[in-house]
Design a protein around this motif. Structure first.
Motif, short mmCIF file in Angstrom:
data_model
loop_
_atom_site.label_atom_id
_atom_site.label_comp_id
_atom_site.label_asym_id
_atom_site.label_seq_id
_atom_site.Cartn_x
_atom_site.Cartn_y
_atom_site.Cartn_z
N THR A 1 -35.41 20.98 -36.61
CA THR A 1 -35.58 19.54 -36.81
C THR A 1 -34.29 18.74 -36.66
O THR A 1 -34.33 17.52 -36.68
CB THR A 1 -36.09 19.26 -38.24
N ARG A 2 -33.15 19.40 -36.54
CA ARG A 2 -31.91 18.62 -36.67
C ARG A 2 -31.17 18.32 -35.36
O ARG A 2 -30.83 17.19 -35.09
CB ARG A 2 -30.96 19.33 -37.64
N ARG A 3 -30.91 19.34 -34.57
CA ARG A 3 -30.10 19.13 -33.37
C ARG A 3 -30.75 19.78 -32.15
O ARG A 3 -31.36 20.84 -32.24
CB ARG A 3 -28.72 19.79 -33.54
N GLY A 4 -30.56 19.13 -31.00
CA GLY A 4 -30.95 19.72 -29.73
C GLY A 4 -29.70 19.78 -28.87
O GLY A 4 -28.83 18.90 -28.96
N GLY A 5 -29.59 20.79 -28.03
CA GLY A 5 -28.40 20.89 -27.18
C GLY A 5 -28.72 21.57 -25.86
O GLY A 5 -29.54 22.48 -25.80
N LEU A 6 -28.09 21.07 -24.79
CA LEU A 6 -28.23 21.68 -23.46
C LEU A 6 -26.84 21.86 -22.86
O LEU A 6 -26.01 20.95 -22.97
CB LEU A 6 -29.04 20.77 -22.53
N THR B 1 -34.95 12.19 -36.06
CA THR B 1 -36.03 11.20 -36.07
C THR B 1 -36.70 11.01 -34.71
O THR B 1 -37.78 10.44 -34.63
CB THR B 1 -35.48 9.82 -36.52
N THR B 2 -36.04 11.47 -33.65
CA THR B 2 -36.64 11.33 -32.32
C THR B 2 -36.73 12.69 -31.67
O THR B 2 -35.83 13.50 -31.77
CB THR B 2 -35.76 10.42 -31.42
N GLN B 3 -37.83 12.93 -30.98
CA GLN B 3 -38.05 14.25 -30.40
C GLN B 3 -37.07 14.58 -29.28
O GLN B 3 -36.58 13.69 -28.59
CB GLN B 3 -39.45 14.32 -29.83
N SER C 1 -37.54 12.91 -25.65
CA SER C 1 -37.11 11.51 -25.45
C SER C 1 -35.60 11.40 -25.54
O SER C 1 -35.00 10.59 -24.84
CB SER C 1 -37.76 10.57 -26.47
N LYS C 2 -34.99 12.22 -26.39
CA LYS C 2 -33.53 12.14 -26.55
C LYS C 2 -32.78 12.56 -25.29
O LYS C 2 -31.69 12.09 -25.01
CB LYS C 2 -33.09 13.04 -27.71
N PHE C 3 -33.34 13.52 -24.55
CA PHE C 3 -32.60 14.10 -23.42
C PHE C 3 -33.06 13.58 -22.05
O PHE C 3 -32.47 13.95 -21.04
CB PHE C 3 -32.70 15.63 -23.45
#
Ligand code: SF4
Length: 465
Positions: free
Chosen positions: A29-34, A51-53, A56-58
């Motif tokens: 739920t906290r961080r996404g990374g590529l 708060t945002t999926q 949409s963030k990437f």
């Protein structure tokens, strides 16, 4: 817990990397990374996904990314992937797991002249700790083996180098890692549900502690798997995505079987079977089909704006979200004797409220059948957002209410035939205001999964390590 995905391709890999990583969104739920590797070096984006999926963030970032190999991560904890410059060369790394001896390992590393830069909430970032140990090896393989040997807990990881991707499964295989293939590309995932829609076919399930290097030469085994496996049984009960397979065993199918085993041992008279959405639903379908009692959906989930299965960290917001996303249907509840299947009862706080709402809508009886035994021990091998404190677990407050104190060794409450177990379950039943409560037996859960018990981690329920 967190999820990992990587791609090595003979053409641009960004689209596959983006969608493949997105299919791990239920795990954190906290961080996404590529991170991708191209001729210009390593290109990396890390975003807050609280708060945002992820998608949409990437969406904008991926337009700026290019490269034929990359790794992605959904993290419940630290910022990842990290990019590390070491004597082995520059590499990017993403990990999933838990390091119980982090402090001890960090002290040793600092004594040997290492330093840490990526602090997480004032603590050493566990992924950086892993990278530091890897960098101490004279080869990647030697460094990876050190990590697998030194860590108390678990660690599955992806390491992106100039030449390719190291896919490393935890020493005891607590979390899965699977390689898929399509013409010109390999992908590596924790969740195989990432594969079909981007057209990969499962090629290989990594064994415990196995290390595979993916490069233009194809797949090379760099470290052979160990003999002992302890894959998390909870993956099939709750954490895993229904369309995923681990060790060749599909999650949704196991959940049907769990429901079916619950029904085989039940003789309760009811009008309808249901599941607490979403993960209770397949257990409920399995029960309904075995018992030949209609399945219904007295609660529906408002998916347009509450799509996520995991909950926010804050307890009060979590309770509000849990309430808002489930809408009761009075016509299916009023005057009915309802049986609900649920994946598990963790603390039971939200469930108690959910059950009360059924009575408020006119339910005559509410019976509960969790697909796994009472939770007695909290996980010490993986980072889960669900079971923070052991003493909050339903099994533990059940014992506390029964005998008036917490105990250090709850082993005598595990045997379902014992009076202690029955008394503990009855306390939980009363607190949740259930008409009846019958938990799945561990032997039936193991049968539903279909692996030998000794290959599964069942520590949550029986304390066996
Ligand atoms: S303790 Fe429970 S959640 Fe943790 S790995 Fe074992 S079965 Fe999974």
């Amino acid at each position: 817990m967190g999820g990992l995905f990587g791609v090595f391709s003979n053409s641009d890999c960004i689209e596959d990397l983006f969608y493949g990583t997105d299919y791990h969104s239920h795990l954190g739920t906290r961080r996404g990374g590529l991170t991708v590797k191209n001729f210009g070096g390593f290109q990396r984006y890390i975003k807050d996904i609280t708060t945002t999926q992820f998608r949409s963030k990437f969406e904008d970032d991926i337009k700026k990314m290019h490269g034929n190999k990359g790794i992605g991560v959904i993290s419940d904890y630290d910022d990842q992937p990290l990019i590390i410059s070491s004597r082995l060369g520059v590499f990017a790394i993403a990990t999933v797991g838990r390091i119980n001896n982090l402090e001890k390992l960090a002290k040793e590393a600092l004594k040997n002249g290492s330093h840490f830069s990526e602090m997480h909430g004032g603590e050493i970032n566990p992924t950086e700790m892993v990278a530091t140990i890897i960098s101490q090896g004279s080869t990647y393989e030697e460094g990876i083996q050190k990590v697998l040997d030194m860590i108390d807990g678990s660690c599955t990881m992806l390491i992106l180098t100039d030449e390719g991707i190291y896919a490393v499964r935890d020493k005891l295989g607590r979390t899965p890692l699977i390689i898929g293939e399509k013409l010109g590309s390999y992908a590596v995932a924790m969740e195989t549900c990432a594969f079909p829609n981007i057209e990969y076919k499962i090629t290989k399930y990594l064994g415990p502690g196995e290390v595979i290097f993916i490069s233009e030469k194809g797949l090379e085994q760099r470290i052979a798997p160990g003999d002992r496996m302890q894959i998390c049984a909870f993956l099939w009960v709750y954490y895993g995505y229904p369309a995923s397979n681990y060790e060749g065993i599909n999650v949704e199918v196991v959940r049907y079987k769990c429901g079916s085993y619950l029904a085989k041992k039940d003789d309760v008279e009811i009008d309808l079977v249901a599941g607490i959405p979403d993960s209770g639903t397949p257990h409920g379908l399995g029960y309904s089909s075995e018992a030949k009692i209609p399945f219904s959906r007295p609660f529906v989930k408002y998916t347009p704006t509450w799509p996520r299965s995991f909950m926010p960290q804050d307890q009060s917001i979590r309770e509000l979200v849990a309430k808002m996303k489930l809408i009761p249907i009075k016509e299916l509840i009023d005057g009915k004797r309802l049986l609900f299947c649920e994946d598990s009862i963790v603390r039971g706080t939200q469930l108690r409220d959910t059950i009360q709402r059924l009575y408020n809508s006119g339910a005559k009886e509410v019976h509960m059948r969790p697909a796994c035994p009472p939770l007695i021990y909290s996980c010490k091998f993986l980072n889960f957002s669900r079971s923070r404190s052991e003493l909050d677990l339903a099994g533990r407050w059940g014992i506390r209410e029964l005998i008036g104190k917490d105990i250090d060794d709850p082993a005598e409450y595990i045997d379902p035939e014992s009076d202690n177990y029955k008394a503990m379950v009855d306390v939980i039943r009363k607190r949740l205001q259930l008409t009846t409560l019958k938990y799945q037996k561990l032997e039936d859960l193991v049968k539903a999964i279909g692996l030998p018990k000794e290959k599964l981690c069942t520590y949550c329920w029986d304390g066996v390590e």
